[in-house]
Design an enzyme around this catalytic site. Structure first.
Site, PDB file in Angstrom:
ATOM      1  N   MET A   1       0.850  -1.172   0.000  1.00 41.20           N
ATOM      2  CA  MET A   1       0.000   0.000   0.000  1.00 41.20           C
ATOM      3  C   MET A   1       0.897   1.237   0.000  1.00 41.20           C
ATOM      4  SD  MET A   1      -2.884   1.322   2.737  1.00 41.20           S
ATOM      5  CE  MET A   1      -2.220   0.413   4.058  1.00 41.20           C
ATOM      6  N   PRO A   2       1.018   1.917  -1.127  1.00 40.29           N
ATOM      7  CA  PRO A   2       1.810   3.144  -1.183  1.00 40.29           C
ATOM      8  C   PRO A   2       1.156   4.258  -0.355  1.00 40.29           C
ATOM      9  CG  PRO A   2       1.384   2.302  -3.382  1.00 40.29           C
ATOM     10  CD  PRO A   2       0.539   1.524  -2.448  1.00 40.29           C
ATOM     11  N   TYR A   3       2.009   5.055   0.250  1.00 43.79           N
ATOM     12  CA  TYR A   3       1.567   6.209   1.022  1.00 43.79           C
ATOM     13  C   TYR A   3       2.348   7.416   0.520  1.00 43.79           C
ATOM     14  CZ  TYR A   3       1.058   9.394   4.982  1.00 43.79           C
ATOM     15  OH  TYR A   3       0.800  10.484   5.770  1.00 43.79           O
ATOM     16  N   LYS A  35       1.334   0.215  -9.209  1.00 46.18           N
ATOM     17  CA  LYS A  35       0.610   0.091  -7.942  1.00 46.18           C
ATOM     18  C   LYS A  35      -0.897   0.130  -8.146  1.00 46.18           C
ATOM     19  CE  LYS A  35       4.240  -0.233  -5.420  1.00 46.18           C
ATOM     20  NZ  LYS A  35       4.548  -1.459  -4.696  1.00 46.18           N
ATOM     21  N   VAL A  41      -2.624   5.570  -0.830  1.00 47.16           N
ATOM     22  CA  VAL A  41      -3.078   6.612   0.092  1.00 47.16           C
ATOM     23  C   VAL A  41      -2.299   7.892  -0.207  1.00 47.16           C
ATOM     24  CG1 VAL A  41      -3.211   7.308   2.517  1.00 47.16           C
ATOM     25  CG2 VAL A  41      -3.592   4.905   1.869  1.00 47.16           C
TER      26      VAL A  41
END
Length: 67
Positions: A1-3, A35, A41
């Site tokens: 999950m990229p932030y 992604k 996020v």
């Protein structure tokens, strides 16, 4: 999950501009890293210019001087 955390000075970015930043950052992660946009996020923090310093001075002071 990229932030992704985007910090900008609080100087009137509109809701539409912020939405474009969120969409653009998400799309960039999709295109470059493959992604999943559903798990990406993006947070935008708006910082008062008194709380953001460059070269030992606040952005407020620098803006008043025209820099």
């Amino acid at each position: 999950m990229p932030y992704v955390n985007i910090r900008i000075t609080r100087e009137g970015a509109t809701s539409e501009q912020k939405a474009r930043l969120i969409q653009g950052a998400t799309q960039l992660l999709v295109e470059v890293l493959g992604k999943n946009p559903q798990t990406t996020v993006v947070v935008i923090d708006e910082v008062e210019t008194d709380n953001w310093g460059i070269g030992g001075e606040s952005v407020t002071v620098r803006r008043k001087r025209g820099q």
